[in-house]
Design a protein around this motif. Sequence first.
Motif, PDB file in Angstrom:
ATOM      1  N   THR A   1       0.839  -1.200   0.000  1.00 43.26           N
ATOM      2  CA  THR A   1       0.000   0.000   0.000  1.00 43.26           C
ATOM      3  C   THR A   1       0.871   1.246   0.000  1.00 43.26           C
ATOM      4  O   THR A   1       0.596   2.209  -0.729  1.00 43.26           O
ATOM      5  CB  THR A   1      -0.934   0.002   1.220  1.00 43.26           C
ATOM      6  OG1 THR A   1      -1.730  -1.182   1.180  1.00 43.26           O
ATOM      7  CG2 THR A   1      -1.829   1.220   1.235  1.00 43.26           C
TER       8      THR A   1
ATOM      9  N   LYS B   1     -14.275 -11.419   0.998  1.00 42.14           N
ATOM     10  CA  LYS B   1     -14.189 -10.635  -0.242  1.00 42.14           C
ATOM     11  C   LYS B   1     -15.000  -9.346  -0.133  1.00 42.14           C
ATOM     12  O   LYS B   1     -14.596  -8.303  -0.641  1.00 42.14           O
ATOM     13  CB  LYS B   1     -14.667 -11.447  -1.449  1.00 42.14           C
ATOM     14  CG  LYS B   1     -13.777 -12.605  -1.805  1.00 42.14           C
ATOM     15  CD  LYS B   1     -12.442 -12.148  -2.310  1.00 42.14           C
ATOM     16  CE  LYS B   1     -11.606 -13.361  -2.673  1.00 42.14           C
ATOM     17  NZ  LYS B   1     -10.208 -13.057  -2.834  1.00 42.14           N
TER      18      LYS B   1
ATOM     19  N   GLU C   1     -12.924  -7.014   2.063  1.00 41.80           N
ATOM     20  CA  GLU C   1     -11.555  -6.734   1.628  1.00 41.80           C
ATOM     21  C   GLU C   1     -11.299  -5.259   1.295  1.00 41.80           C
ATOM     22  O   GLU C   1     -10.266  -4.714   1.708  1.00 41.80           O
ATOM     23  CB  GLU C   1     -11.193  -7.628   0.445  1.00 41.80           C
ATOM     24  CG  GLU C   1      -9.718  -7.817   0.294  1.00 41.80           C
ATOM     25  CD  GLU C   1      -9.390  -8.956  -0.658  1.00 41.80           C
ATOM     26  OE1 GLU C   1      -8.266  -9.464  -0.540  1.00 41.80           O
ATOM     27  OE2 GLU C   1     -10.230  -9.327  -1.493  1.00 41.80           O
ATOM     28  N   PRO C   2     -12.184  -4.552   0.585  1.00 40.47           N
ATOM     29  CA  PRO C   2     -11.925  -3.125   0.352  1.00 40.47           C
ATOM     30  C   PRO C   2     -11.839  -2.324   1.658  1.00 40.47           C
ATOM     31  O   PRO C   2     -10.992  -1.439   1.785  1.00 40.47           O
ATOM     32  CB  PRO C   2     -13.113  -2.665  -0.500  1.00 40.47           C
ATOM     33  CG  PRO C   2     -13.617  -3.897  -1.148  1.00 40.47           C
ATOM     34  CD  PRO C   2     -13.360  -5.006  -0.173  1.00 40.47           C
ATOM     35  N   ALA C   3     -12.666  -2.658   2.623  1.00 43.59           N
ATOM     36  CA  ALA C   3     -12.616  -1.966   3.912  1.00 43.59           C
ATOM     37  C   ALA C   3     -11.327  -2.307   4.665  1.00 43.59           C
ATOM     38  O   ALA C   3     -10.755  -1.444   5.344  1.00 43.59           O
ATOM     39  CB  ALA C   3     -13.837  -2.323   4.749  1.00 43.59           C
TER      40      ALA C   3
ATOM     41  N   ARG D   1      -8.461  -3.036   3.222  1.00 41.99           N
ATOM     42  CA  ARG D   1      -7.422  -2.251   2.538  1.00 41.99           C
ATOM     43  C   ARG D   1      -7.488  -0.786   2.966  1.00 41.99           C
ATOM     44  O   ARG D   1      -6.456  -0.134   3.106  1.00 41.99           O
ATOM     45  CB  ARG D   1      -7.549  -2.388   1.037  1.00 41.99           C
ATOM     46  CG  ARG D   1      -7.162  -3.766   0.544  1.00 41.99           C
ATOM     47  CD  ARG D   1      -7.198  -3.841  -0.979  1.00 41.99           C
ATOM     48  NE  ARG D   1      -6.889  -5.168  -1.434  1.00 41.99           N
ATOM     49  CZ  ARG D   1      -5.648  -5.628  -1.630  1.00 41.99           C
ATOM     50  NH1 ARG D   1      -4.629  -4.856  -1.408  1.00 41.99           N
ATOM     51  NH2 ARG D   1      -5.459  -6.861  -2.051  1.00 41.99           N
ATOM     52  N   HIS D   2      -8.692  -0.278   3.189  1.00 41.58           N
ATOM     53  CA  HIS D   2      -8.829   1.091   3.672  1.00 41.58           C
ATOM     54  C   HIS D   2      -8.220   1.231   5.063  1.00 41.58           C
ATOM     55  O   HIS D   2      -7.540   2.228   5.349  1.00 41.58           O
ATOM     56  CB  HIS D   2     -10.305   1.516   3.690  1.00 41.58           C
ATOM     57  CG  HIS D   2     -10.512   2.865   4.307  1.00 41.58           C
ATOM     58  ND1 HIS D   2     -10.157   4.032   3.668  1.00 41.58           N
ATOM     59  CD2 HIS D   2     -11.016   3.220   5.512  1.00 41.58           C
ATOM     60  CE1 HIS D   2     -10.439   5.050   4.456  1.00 41.58           C
ATOM     61  NE2 HIS D   2     -10.956   4.591   5.578  1.00 41.58           N
ATOM     62  N   GLU D   3      -8.450   0.263   5.926  1.00 39.35           N
ATOM     63  CA  GLU D   3      -7.867   0.303   7.269  1.00 39.35           C
ATOM     64  C   GLU D   3      -6.339   0.251   7.207  1.00 39.35           C
ATOM     65  O   GLU D   3      -5.661   0.893   8.012  1.00 39.35           O
ATOM     66  CB  GLU D   3      -8.408  -0.831   8.143  1.00 39.35           C
ATOM     67  CG  GLU D   3      -9.865  -0.678   8.514  1.00 39.35           C
ATOM     68  CD  GLU D   3     -10.177   0.574   9.304  1.00 39.35           C
ATOM     69  OE1 GLU D   3      -9.289   1.092  10.028  1.00 39.35           O
ATOM     70  OE2 GLU D   3     -11.319   1.052   9.203  1.00 39.35           O
TER      71      GLU D   3
END
Length: 167
Positions: free
Chosen positions: A48, A146, A149-151, A153-155
Amino acid sequence: MKVRTILAAAGLSIATLGATAAAPDAAQVKAAHDLLQSMQAEKLLRMTAGMSKFPSPAQRELTMAKVEKLTPEMVYTRLSAPVSRLVSAETAAEMTRYYQSSYGQKLLKETYNGAPRMYAADPTPTPAEKAELKKPAFVKANQEFKAAEPAIRHEVFVLLTEINKGK
């Protein structure tokens, strides 16, 4: 009028999410910690940081130096509480088992050490691994993971921002 309806619905869903995502218990936090450890979240943090945009090359180097100094355990500990709000303890336990399996290890190696690609290329599972991937408990856990997963990655990005600010 449609904008107000959409905003009201979004506010309601955020309020509902906040109510259901109250303080997780110790078992959920431990399960999330184990999940982050098995999926090697420190590498996700480095990835990231490497993909983030910075105002200058010096800022990039400074941030990367801060990230390299972090211990993996510190990354797992700081991410475990937010991630425990995103996935259930059952999902975390099932996904931990998955990432510790031979197929999960191949997938992690390909994700973090593979050549750059436009699209993910999952390794081909063996027949035994295919049978494991079809189990109902894994299918359910994988769907939940799944979706989260976007949340997650946000964390990870939020943690990177905090590290960059020196918190």
